[in-house]
Design a protein around this motif. Structure first.
Motif, PDB file in Angstrom:
ATOM      1  N   LEU A 196      33.235  15.380  90.321  1.00 42.29           N
ATOM      2  CA  LEU A 196      32.866  16.754  90.147  1.00 42.29           C
ATOM      3  C   LEU A 196      34.462  17.493  89.650  1.00 42.29           C
ATOM      4  O   LEU A 196      34.395  18.114  88.479  1.00 42.29           O
ATOM      5  N   LEU A 197      35.235  17.222  90.405  1.00 41.02           N
ATOM      6  CA  LEU A 197      36.539  17.808  89.900  1.00 41.02           C
ATOM      7  C   LEU A 197      37.251  17.385  88.742  1.00 41.02           C
ATOM      8  O   LEU A 197      37.731  18.119  88.008  1.00 41.02           O
ATOM      9  N   ALA A 198      37.065  15.988  88.460  1.00 40.95           N
ATOM     10  CA  ALA A 198      37.677  15.591  87.364  1.00 40.95           C
ATOM     11  C   ALA A 198      36.983  16.106  85.960  1.00 40.95           C
ATOM     12  O   ALA A 198      37.426  16.354  84.979  1.00 40.95           O
ATOM     13  N   GLU A 199      35.584  16.142  86.206  1.00 44.41           N
ATOM     14  CA  GLU A 199      34.712  16.659  85.100  1.00 44.41           C
ATOM     15  C   GLU A 199      35.010  18.216  84.739  1.00 44.41           C
ATOM     16  O   GLU A 199      35.288  18.525  83.711  1.00 44.41           O
ATOM     17  N   GLY A 200      35.067  18.987  85.822  1.00 42.04           N
ATOM     18  CA  GLY A 200      35.543  20.462  85.677  1.00 42.04           C
ATOM     19  C   GLY A 200      36.836  20.620  85.021  1.00 42.04           C
ATOM     20  O   GLY A 200      36.815  21.473  84.152  1.00 42.04           O
ATOM     21  N   CYS A 201      37.815  19.950  85.544  1.00 37.53           N
ATOM     22  CA  CYS A 201      39.230  20.229  85.086  1.00 37.53           C
ATOM     23  C   CYS A 201      39.271  19.636  83.677  1.00 37.53           C
ATOM     24  O   CYS A 201      40.080  20.121  83.011  1.00 37.53           O
ATOM     25  N   PHE A 202      38.666  18.707  83.345  1.00 39.06           N
ATOM     26  CA  PHE A 202      38.693  18.114  82.038  1.00 39.06           C
ATOM     27  C   PHE A 202      38.008  18.967  81.012  1.00 39.06           C
ATOM     28  O   PHE A 202      38.463  19.160  79.939  1.00 39.06           O
ATOM     29  N   PHE A 203      37.020  19.726  81.320  1.00 32.38           N
ATOM     30  CA  PHE A 203      36.404  20.687  80.511  1.00 32.38           C
ATOM     31  C   PHE A 203      37.354  21.762  80.374  1.00 32.38           C
ATOM     32  O   PHE A 203      37.526  22.273  79.336  1.00 32.38           O
ATOM     33  N   ILE A 204      37.968  22.338  81.449  1.00 31.92           N
ATOM     34  CA  ILE A 204      39.103  23.373  81.359  1.00 31.92           C
ATOM     35  C   ILE A 204      40.141  22.966  80.483  1.00 31.92           C
ATOM     36  O   ILE A 204      40.699  23.665  79.690  1.00 31.92           O
ATOM     37  N   GLY A 205      40.602  21.709  80.505  1.00 33.21           N
ATOM     38  CA  GLY A 205      41.524  21.207  79.887  1.00 33.21           C
ATOM     39  C   GLY A 205      41.386  21.181  78.279  1.00 33.21           C
ATOM     40  O   GLY A 205      42.215  21.589  77.493  1.00 33.21           O
ATOM     41  N   ARG A 206      40.009  21.022  78.108  1.00 31.13           N
ATOM     42  CA  ARG A 206      39.750  20.944  76.521  1.00 31.13           C
ATOM     43  C   ARG A 206      39.295  22.475  76.044  1.00 31.13           C
ATOM     44  O   ARG A 206      39.531  22.432  74.843  1.00 31.13           O
ATOM     45  N   LYS A 207      38.629  23.165  76.826  1.00 28.04           N
ATOM     46  CA  LYS A 207      38.340  24.319  76.528  1.00 28.04           C
ATOM     47  C   LYS A 207      39.630  25.601  76.440  1.00 28.04           C
ATOM     48  O   LYS A 207      39.473  26.868  75.681  1.00 28.04           O
TER      49      LYS A 207
END
Length: 244
Positions: A196-207
């Motif tokens: 979940l942390l990987a998915e959440g941080c990847f989303f933040i990194g892209r947005k």
């Protein structure tokens, strides 16, 4: 030495890709080691559940557990060889995740009770070695699961990476996560938190626009190192650095 680096290393391991990958993984390693030492005397929480106790110990998976290190190093470089913006979005996401791990490891130290490994096989010996050199701490979230899943999400939708390799990466990342469970290095909540942390941080990194200062940092570092190695930016790097 300089000629060897320019001729044989740079074409396969370009500096612009190696630097973000290496620094991301180094940051994880430093945070893990420093917080482990810092939190030794603090009270630790055990998040073991009844479901975790049902998972058997399979020492043979310790080999998969060790392969996590080359798996992540290779895949992080592959991901970083892509288009510039996605490279630094991915790197920014990793930096965010590493800082979150730092905070959680200090504020909420975790531990578990490892089983006694009494077998005499090579796998049993390797697992005992892991237990000896790696304290039962910094379990939540699992960095093994976090970084392995980052390797998966970083390749998601990447048409420049063969589909078979993306599938292989996903399957092997799942094997690594299974290995954390059956070697009793982590428990289910650690695995879920890492994904979940990987998915959440990847989303933040892209947005977000956090990738822009990250890009500036690595451009400066790349120029500094390149000047000392006598390396010249290749054509791909030149195209990458065209203003967005």
């Amino acid at each position: 030495m300089r000629h060897f680096f320019q001729k044989y290393i740079m074409p396969k391991m370009p500096l612009y890709a190696v630097l973000p990958a290496a620094l991301s993984l180094l940051l994880y390693s430093l945070i893990y080691s420093v917080t482990m030492a810092f939190c030794q005397t603090l009270p630790h929480f055990d998040l073991t559940t009844d479901l975790d106790r049902l998972v058997p110990v399979i020492p043979g998976f310790v080999c998969i557990y060790f392969l996590y290190f080359p798996f992540c190093a290779v895949n992080y470089v592959i991901i970083a060889r892509g288009e510039e913006k996605s490279r630094y979005q991915f790197t920014a996401a990793n930096f965010i995740a590493a800082l979150i791990c730092l905070a959680v490891y200090v504020i909420f130290p975790t531990t578990n009770v490892r089983p006694e490994i009494s077998g005499t096989s090579l796998a049993d010996g390797l697992l005992r070695f892991v237990y000896d050199v790696d304290q039962a701490g910094n379990l939540f979230p699992s960095m093994h699961c976090l970084v392995s899943w980052f390797a998966v999400v970083g390749m998601r939708g990447r048409k420049d990476i063969p589909a078979w390799y993306r599938r292989f990466t996903g399957c092997f990342a799942i094997l690594i996560m299974i290995s954390t469970q059956v070697t009793k290095q982590h428990y289910i909540v650690d695995l879920v938190a890492g994904v979940l942390l990987a998915e959440g941080c990847f989303f933040i990194g892209r947005k977000s626009r956090l990738w822009i200062p990250v890009r500036c940092f690595f451009r400066g570092m790349g120029r500094w190192i390149g000047d000392r190695l006598g390396c010249h930016k290749n054509r791909r790097e030149g195209r990458d650095h065209v203003a967005e």
